[in-house]
Design an enzyme around this catalytic site. Structure first.
Site, PDB file in Angstrom:
ATOM      1  N   ARG A 179       9.620  55.047   0.286  1.00 38.84           N
ATOM      2  CA  ARG A 179       9.072  54.120   0.989  1.00 38.84           C
ATOM      3  C   ARG A 179       9.833  54.168   2.282  1.00 38.84           C
ATOM      4  NH1 ARG A 179       4.641  51.448  -0.179  1.00 38.84           N
ATOM      5  NH2 ARG A 179       5.136  49.964   1.442  1.00 38.84           N
ATOM      6  N   PHE A 201     -10.302  44.920   5.388  1.00 39.50           N
ATOM      7  CA  PHE A 201     -10.240  46.366   5.614  1.00 39.50           C
ATOM      8  C   PHE A 201     -10.715  47.318   4.329  1.00 39.50           C
ATOM      9  CE2 PHE A 201      -6.020  45.002   4.120  1.00 39.50           C
ATOM     10  CZ  PHE A 201      -5.977  45.849   3.154  1.00 39.50           C
ATOM     11  N   ARG A 228       5.447  58.562   8.837  1.00 37.62           N
ATOM     12  CA  ARG A 228       4.282  57.930   9.491  1.00 37.62           C
ATOM     13  C   ARG A 228       4.442  58.154  11.215  1.00 37.62           C
ATOM     14  NH1 ARG A 228       3.586  53.367   5.506  1.00 37.62           N
ATOM     15  NH2 ARG A 228       1.838  54.241   4.051  1.00 37.62           N
ATOM     16  N   THR A 242       3.665  50.652   7.576  1.00 36.39           N
ATOM     17  CA  THR A 242       2.297  51.198   7.552  1.00 36.39           C
ATOM     18  C   THR A 242       1.949  51.497   8.893  1.00 36.39           C
ATOM     19  OG1 THR A 242       2.481  49.470   5.989  1.00 36.39           O
ATOM     20  CG2 THR A 242       0.300  50.146   6.555  1.00 36.39           C
ATOM     21  N   LYS A 250      -2.845  61.446   2.688  1.00 34.38           N
ATOM     22  CA  LYS A 250      -3.983  61.352   3.028  1.00 34.38           C
ATOM     23  C   LYS A 250      -4.812  62.222   3.770  1.00 34.38           C
ATOM     24  CE  LYS A 250      -2.899  56.061   2.835  1.00 34.38           C
ATOM     25  NZ  LYS A 250      -3.101  55.035   3.295  1.00 34.38           N
ATOM     26  N   ASN A 302      -2.885  56.683   8.385  1.00 34.27           N
ATOM     27  CA  ASN A 302      -1.621  56.715   8.447  1.00 34.27           C
ATOM     28  C   ASN A 302      -0.666  57.613   7.652  1.00 34.27           C
ATOM     29  OD1 ASN A 302      -1.688  55.349   5.900  1.00 34.27           O
ATOM     30  ND2 ASN A 302      -0.992  53.529   6.377  1.00 34.27           N
ATOM     31  N   HIS A 322       0.435  57.265   1.327  1.00 32.06           N
ATOM     32  CA  HIS A 322       0.583  56.281   0.467  1.00 32.06           C
ATOM     33  C   HIS A 322       1.584  56.410  -0.647  1.00 32.06           C
ATOM     34  CE1 HIS A 322      -0.730  53.210  -2.737  1.00 32.06           C
ATOM     35  NE2 HIS A 322      -0.335  53.957  -3.348  1.00 32.06           N
TER      36      HIS A 322
END
Length: 141
Positions: free
Chosen positions: A87, A59, A104, A93, A11, A114, A117
């Site tokens: 993951r 959100f 993260r 998250t 991100k 964060n 994705h």
């Protein structure tokens, strides 16, 4: 174990921190291969379409605004149990709840910014990969 593909997005916050290479090393060290990759600055329309599943969530607007705030690095990861493996590498998250040593925990600032994705299931992985990469642009190796 199953050979899978999953979509990963680094991100805008993590791209701005210049940690793409460090994140890629984590993918590769976990046995995941990067079989497609590109940098992009998402349009509002693309971000809204990609995250349409969250359109009714409170959100949604903030998520879209964040995802178009700067360039992202989009990649397809391939490997045994790639979805779960990715993951696990990402962590929770909320980076405050993410285990030490996860992407993260190490690179994210907040639940919104964060860092990454990742697809959450085989069906979403297929749809998300197809959203960004035509099959002819994904190269198993």
């Amino acid at each position: 174990m199953a050979l899978e593909r999953t979509l990963s997005i680094i991100k805008p916050d993590a791209v701005a921190k210049n940690v793409i290479g460090q994140i890629y090393s984590r993918f590769e060290n976990a046995g995941l291969k990067i079989v497609a990759a590109r940098m992009a600055h998402l349009s509002r329309a693309d971000a809204e379409k990609f995250y349409a599943v969250h359109a009714e969530r409170p959100f949604f607007k903030d998520l879209v605004d964040f995802m178009i705030s700067g360039p992202v690095m989009i990649q397809v990861l391939e490997g045994e149990d790639a979805i779960l493996k990715n993951r696990d590498l990402m962590g929770a998250t909320d980076p405050k709840k993410a285990e030490k040593g996860t992407i993260r925990a190490d690179f994210a600032d907040s639940i919104d910014a964060n860092a990454v994705h990742g697809s959450d299931a085989p069906e979403t992985a297929r749809a998300e990969v197809a959203f960004f990469f035509p099959e002819m642009n994904v190269y198993s190796r």
